[in-house]
Design an enzyme around this catalytic site. Structure first.
Site, PDB file in Angstrom:
ATOM      1  N   CYS A  74       0.834  -1.198   0.000  1.00 48.55           N
ATOM      2  CA  CYS A  74       0.000   0.000   0.000  1.00 48.55           C
ATOM      3  C   CYS A  74       0.869   1.247   0.000  1.00 48.55           C
ATOM      4  O   CYS A  74       1.734   1.405   0.858  1.00 48.55           O
ATOM      5  CB  CYS A  74      -0.896  -0.019   1.233  1.00 48.55           C
ATOM      6  SG  CYS A  74      -1.913   1.438   1.360  1.00 48.55           S
ATOM      7  N   CYS A  80      -1.879   6.576   6.358  1.00 47.40           N
ATOM      8  CA  CYS A  80      -3.199   6.124   6.783  1.00 47.40           C
ATOM      9  C   CYS A  80      -3.158   5.547   8.195  1.00 47.40           C
ATOM     10  O   CYS A  80      -3.976   5.892   9.035  1.00 47.40           O
ATOM     11  CB  CYS A  80      -3.724   5.092   5.791  1.00 47.40           C
ATOM     12  SG  CYS A  80      -5.080   4.086   6.373  1.00 47.40           S
ATOM     13  N   CYS A 161      -7.665  -0.025  -1.296  1.00 46.92           N
ATOM     14  CA  CYS A 161      -7.202  -0.447   0.025  1.00 46.92           C
ATOM     15  C   CYS A 161      -6.904  -1.939  -0.090  1.00 46.92           C
ATOM     16  O   CYS A 161      -7.738  -2.699  -0.568  1.00 46.92           O
ATOM     17  CB  CYS A 161      -8.284  -0.184   1.067  1.00 46.92           C
ATOM     18  SG  CYS A 161      -7.974  -1.024   2.620  1.00 46.92           S
ATOM     19  N   GLN A 285     -18.361 -10.894  12.148  1.00 47.72           N
ATOM     20  CA  GLN A 285     -16.895 -10.912  12.014  1.00 47.72           C
ATOM     21  C   GLN A 285     -16.492 -10.432  10.623  1.00 47.72           C
ATOM     22  O   GLN A 285     -17.169 -10.750   9.643  1.00 47.72           O
ATOM     23  CB  GLN A 285     -16.384 -12.336  12.236  1.00 47.72           C
ATOM     24  CG  GLN A 285     -16.485 -12.798  13.673  1.00 47.72           C
ATOM     25  CD  GLN A 285     -15.306 -12.336  14.519  1.00 47.72           C
ATOM     26  OE1 GLN A 285     -14.434 -11.599  14.056  1.00 47.72           O
ATOM     27  NE2 GLN A 285     -15.281 -12.758  15.763  1.00 47.72           N
ATOM     28  N   TYR A 314     -22.431 -13.844  25.388  1.00 51.33           N
ATOM     29  CA  TYR A 314     -22.011 -12.766  24.473  1.00 51.33           C
ATOM     30  C   TYR A 314     -22.209 -13.268  23.039  1.00 51.33           C
ATOM     31  O   TYR A 314     -21.276 -13.317  22.249  1.00 51.33           O
ATOM     32  CB  TYR A 314     -20.537 -12.394  24.687  1.00 51.33           C
ATOM     33  CG  TYR A 314     -20.114 -12.132  26.110  1.00 51.33           C
ATOM     34  CD1 TYR A 314     -20.304 -10.877  26.683  1.00 51.33           C
ATOM     35  CD2 TYR A 314     -19.511 -13.128  26.884  1.00 51.33           C
ATOM     36  CE1 TYR A 314     -19.891 -10.620  27.984  1.00 51.33           C
ATOM     37  CE2 TYR A 314     -19.100 -12.879  28.184  1.00 51.33           C
ATOM     38  CZ  TYR A 314     -19.291 -11.629  28.729  1.00 51.33           C
ATOM     39  OH  TYR A 314     -18.878 -11.383  30.007  1.00 51.33           O
ATOM     40  N   ASP A 383     -17.453 -15.175  24.394  1.00 49.71           N
ATOM     41  CA  ASP A 383     -16.822 -14.369  23.342  1.00 49.71           C
ATOM     42  C   ASP A 383     -17.076 -12.894  23.644  1.00 49.71           C
ATOM     43  O   ASP A 383     -17.827 -12.216  22.940  1.00 49.71           O
ATOM     44  CB  ASP A 383     -17.432 -14.776  21.982  1.00 49.71           C
ATOM     45  CG  ASP A 383     -16.796 -14.061  20.799  1.00 49.71           C
ATOM     46  OD1 ASP A 383     -15.779 -13.363  20.982  1.00 49.71           O
ATOM     47  OD2 ASP A 383     -17.320 -14.197  19.679  1.00 49.71           O
ATOM     48  N   CYS A 410     -10.753 -11.235  21.616  1.00 45.32           N
ATOM     49  CA  CYS A 410     -10.123 -10.350  20.632  1.00 45.32           C
ATOM     50  C   CYS A 410      -9.133  -9.416  21.315  1.00 45.32           C
ATOM     51  O   CYS A 410      -8.697  -8.432  20.722  1.00 45.32           O
ATOM     52  CB  CYS A 410     -11.177  -9.568  19.860  1.00 45.32           C
ATOM     53  SG  CYS A 410     -12.250  -8.590  20.912  1.00 45.32           S
TER      54      CYS A 410
HETATM   55  N1  SAH Z   1     -20.177 -14.343  19.497  1.00 43.79           N
HETATM   56  C1  SAH Z   1     -20.590 -13.342  18.532  1.00 43.79           C
HETATM   57  C2  SAH Z   1     -20.456 -11.893  19.030  1.00 43.79           C
HETATM   58  C3  SAH Z   1     -19.221 -11.503  19.752  1.00 43.79           C
HETATM   59  S1  SAH Z   1     -19.055  -9.769  20.017  1.00 43.79           S
HETATM   60  C4  SAH Z   1     -19.855 -13.545  17.226  1.00 43.79           C
HETATM   61  O1  SAH Z   1     -18.890 -14.284  17.162  1.00 43.79           O
HETATM   62  O2  SAH Z   1     -20.263 -12.962  16.217  1.00 43.79           O
HETATM   63  C5  SAH Z   1     -19.474  -9.586  21.717  1.00 43.79           C
HETATM   64  C6  SAH Z   1     -20.960  -9.470  21.979  1.00 43.79           C
HETATM   65  O3  SAH Z   1     -21.172  -9.370  23.407  1.00 43.79           O
HETATM   66  C7  SAH Z   1     -21.634  -8.223  21.395  1.00 43.79           C
HETATM   67  O4  SAH Z   1     -22.677  -8.644  20.557  1.00 43.79           O
HETATM   68  C8  SAH Z   1     -22.164  -7.462  22.629  1.00 43.79           C
HETATM   69  O5  SAH Z   1     -23.383  -6.808  22.382  1.00 43.79           O
HETATM   70  C9  SAH Z   1     -22.326  -8.565  23.649  1.00 43.79           C
HETATM   71  N2  SAH Z   1     -22.301  -8.189  25.086  1.00 43.79           N
HETATM   72  C10 SAH Z   1     -21.551  -7.242  25.680  1.00 43.79           C
HETATM   73  N3  SAH Z   1     -21.736  -7.232  27.011  1.00 43.79           N
HETATM   74  C11 SAH Z   1     -22.643  -8.203  27.284  1.00 43.79           C
HETATM   75  C12 SAH Z   1     -23.230  -8.702  28.492  1.00 43.79           C
HETATM   76  N4  SAH Z   1     -22.927  -8.172  29.684  1.00 43.79           N
HETATM   77  N5  SAH Z   1     -24.098  -9.733  28.417  1.00 43.79           N
HETATM   78  C13 SAH Z   1     -24.410 -10.284  27.197  1.00 43.79           C
HETATM   79  N6  SAH Z   1     -23.878  -9.850  26.037  1.00 43.79           N
HETATM   80  C14 SAH Z   1     -23.010  -8.828  26.061  1.00 43.79           C
END
Ligand code: SAH
Length: 452
Positions: A74, A80, A161, A285, A314, A383, A410
């Site tokens: 790039c 950037c 990009c 993702q 999550y 997650d 992450c």
């Molecule tokens: N597992 C999913 C999303 C992961 S991102 C995937 O792989 O696509 C993390 C997620 O946690 C988000 O959607 C966010 O809204 C949620 N989150 C954040 N705090 C939370 C909580 N206290 N209880 C439940 N979900 C929550």
């Protein structure tokens, strides 16, 4: 030795990389950080700014060059700042990501755990399925788009990009031309004049579907319908166009309200054989090739059997839980955002999954209630967002007593902090780092824990 200050020129050598992927340079007992500098680089550096008590510099001239330094693809990667590792060869990027996970574990006193080599991409370019760019107009009236220079609101003009889906920039270039011919002005932050704030493009990996979201400052703008017609004519690969209205003075890209201008208002894609509907605001993702690898590893680590009851905390739009549902007795998923839960319920229907329940709640609260009712859970997937989980969630895990926990993270720093606490009752078996975001310093990790 003169103390560090902005403007100071120093001859220095880079020994390591910081958690942000910046080169660390020692100066007396102190250190400072240089963007785009890698271990082995040495030369003349200049301090350019201070943030949170730390100094940051830039390279003036290099006398010695890191053995891992390469010519970036790039042309604008230095300006950037979206890709701090474009100038570092790919094997070194992968190695740094694994080392970073190990260093974060050590920082929390966790040693002797197997951290597998980072799984990367065969071709680490053009991987992103989501891109969002601001537009602007130069003095001659030419419309352009680009990316914000790191930490600023200055738009660095871009025409290609190297990490985004190849189908996106043709569309962006056509939008630039159409804005000019329809006399639709890009929004200007300082004067708050103009219409178009951002364009967001989402591409499906498995289906020929593309969504364009026009984020506008105002509800109605002149020639809207003709603009959309002309755009579809020039880019027939676009399957849906959504207008998102964001009149607020804010850094947040998307506003509350939206209206579908063309097509269905969502695109479809699939992960590990499960179909997902993705709307403008859904969390999904951004690297489809690596997401499948990540989720496959999460499933392997979980070692699912047909009698297992799985808890997906999550859960977003239900990705992990729905993929797991094929191999287990029941999945219970909990997510805080109600739109995401609605998507998860829909996604279960579309895929004819009947052993999946989606709840809108705080994951911790829900788990405490389940433990109180003595409801059994065999496997917990967690997650969380970048800030990680917390002590209350982990205590709820201890009460719920799943046999296996699969933690998808992450952020290695919050992962290591949470693992320290989890290790009171769970054995940390292994960690697998993934390169979901090549050329950036982001690290994704899957970790397996089993009950002691
Ligand atoms: N597992 C999913 C999303 C992961 S991102 C995937 O792989 O696509 C993390 C997620 O946690 C988000 O959607 C966010 O809204 C949620 N989150 C954040 N705090 C939370 C909580 N206290 N209880 C439940 N979900 C929550």
């Amino acid at each position: 030795m003169e103390p560090l200050r902005i403007g100071l020129t120093i001859h220095g050598k880079c020994k390591s990389l910081s958690y942000e992927g910046k080169g660390v340079v020692a100066y007396g007992d102190d250190v400072f950080y240089v963007e785009g500098m890698f271990p082995g680089d040495e030369g003349e550096l200049c301090i350019i700014y201070k943030r949170g008590g730390e100094f940051f510099g830039e390279i003036k001239k290099l006398d010695a060059i890191s053995p891992n330094r390469i010519q970036p693809r790039c042309k604008i990667c230095r300006a950037c700042g979206g890709c701090c590792f474009q100038q570092l060869d790919y094997p070194a990027q992968l190695e740094w990501k694994r080392d970073f996970v190990i260093s974060q574990l050590r920082h929390f006193g966790i040693d002797g755990i197997e951290v597998l080599p980072t799984i990367g991409m065969d071709d680490p370019y053009h991987y992103r399925n989501k891109i969002q760019v601001p537009f602007a107009k130069d003095r001659k009236g030419k419309v352009y788009y680009g990316f914000y220079k790191t930490g600023t609101h200055v738009i660095v003009p871009t025409d290609i990009c190297h990490i985004e889906d190849k189908r996106a920039y043709h569309i962006l270039n056509e939008i630039s031309k159409l804005l000019e011919s329809f006399h639709i002005d890009p929004y200007q932050e300082d004067s708050r004049y103009g219409v178009l704030r951002h364009v967001l493009i989402r591409t499906s990996f498995y289906k020929p579907q593309i969504m364009v979201v026009l984020v506008t400052n105002v509800d109605v703008f002149p020639s809207r319908n003709n603009f959309v017609k002309a755009l579809i004519k020039r880019c027939p690969e676009i399957t849906t166009v959504v207008q998102n209205i964001n009149p607020r003075q804010t850094n947040v890209i998307l506003g509350e309200r939206e209206r579908v201008l063309y097509g269905k208002g969502f695109i479809e894609d699939s992960l590990c054989g499960v179909e997902f509907k993705i709307s403008a605001k859904s969390f999904y993702q951004t690297n489809p090739v690596m997401t499948e690898k990540l989720y496959k590893t999460a499933m392997d680590f979980a070692n699912l059997t047909e009698n297992d009851i799985v808890f997906d905390a999550y859960s977003g739009i239900g990705t992990i839980g729905l993929i797991a549902s094929k191999n287990v007795k029941e999945v219970i998923s909990v997510e805080l955002v109600k739109e995401a839960v609605r998507d998860a319920v829909n996604n279960a229907k579309v895929n004819h999954v009947t052993n999946f329940l989606a709840y809108c709640d705080d994951a911790t609260k829900f788990m405490v209630n389940m433990a109180r009712e003595h409801r059994p859970v065999d496997v917990l997937f967690m997650d969380p967002p970048r800030k990680g989980s917390d002590d209350k969630f982990i205590e709820a895990t201890f009460r719920l007593k799943p046999k296996r926990v699969v933690y998808v993270s992450c952020n290695p720093s919050t992962l290591a902090r949470d693992l320290k606490k989890l290790s009171e009752r769970y054995r940390i078996e292994k960690l697998q780092p993934f390169d979901m975001f090549p050329h950036t310093s982001h690290v994704e990790t899957v970790c397996l824990l089993t009950k002691k």
